[in-house]
Design a protein around this motif. Sequence first.
Motif, mmCIF file in Angstrom:
data_model
loop_
_atom_site.group_PDB
_atom_site.id
_atom_site.type_symbol
_atom_site.label_atom_id
_atom_site.label_comp_id
_atom_site.label_asym_id
_atom_site.label_seq_id
_atom_site.Cartn_x
_atom_site.Cartn_y
_atom_site.Cartn_z
ATOM 1 N N VAL A 190 -15.193 14.668 -74.010
ATOM 2 C CA VAL A 190 -16.648 14.760 -74.021
ATOM 3 C C VAL A 190 -17.050 16.206 -73.757
ATOM 4 N N GLN A 191 -18.167 16.605 -74.299
ATOM 5 C CA GLN A 191 -18.648 17.964 -74.065
ATOM 6 C C GLN A 191 -19.324 18.062 -72.703
ATOM 7 N N ALA A 192 -19.293 19.241 -72.152
ATOM 8 C CA ALA A 192 -19.982 19.483 -70.886
ATOM 9 C C ALA A 192 -21.452 19.105 -71.026
ATOM 10 N N GLY A 193 -21.940 18.424 -69.988
ATOM 11 C CA GLY A 193 -23.310 17.929 -70.022
ATOM 12 C C GLY A 193 -23.429 16.514 -70.535
ATOM 13 N N GLY A 194 -22.352 16.019 -71.097
ATOM 14 C CA GLY A 194 -22.362 14.677 -71.661
ATOM 15 C C GLY A 194 -22.053 13.608 -70.631
ATOM 16 N N THR A 213 -16.753 20.873 -66.790
ATOM 17 C CA THR A 213 -15.359 21.084 -67.148
ATOM 18 C C THR A 213 -14.433 20.779 -65.971
ATOM 19 N N GLU A 214 -14.922 21.020 -64.773
ATOM 20 C CA GLU A 214 -14.090 20.765 -63.597
ATOM 21 C C GLU A 214 -13.908 19.272 -63.306
ATOM 22 N N ASP A 215 -14.600 18.409 -64.055
ATOM 23 C CA ASP A 215 -14.377 16.967 -63.927
ATOM 24 C C ASP A 215 -13.170 16.513 -64.748
#
Length: 130
Positions: free
Chosen positions: A12-16, A88-90
């Motif tokens: 998934v993209q960041a923010g998604g 991204t750190e997730d």
Amino acid sequence: QVQLEESGGGLVQAGGSLSLSCAASGRQFSRYLISWFRQTPGLERQFVAAVSRSGGTTYYVDSVKGRFTISRDNTKNMVYLQMSSLKTEDTATYYCAAQLAGRDSVDPRSSINPRSYTSWGQGTKVTVSS
């Protein structure tokens, strides 16, 4: 003892957003506190969120508060982790874990300790791209 199986991971993209599921089999699912942990290579398994036996109490690591929501459906033997505003750190492999609980509450000290859990799933990988 319950057996656990995670699903729902992906890219998934960041923010998604992404929703993970944890399916439990075995008896007396409602007697277990269920948590989500995550792990990246070379690092220790990190607590993410916990939900009490009835689902009435939840507890989160600070880094996911306001972005992740843990819930459970005892009629279906399921636990969910709804993740939004992903960063991204997730990125990690996410695991659900079960802890036999004498009370319908979440003890922060024991819930964050992986050694408190007796059952673990195989994990589902979440990758958040920038």
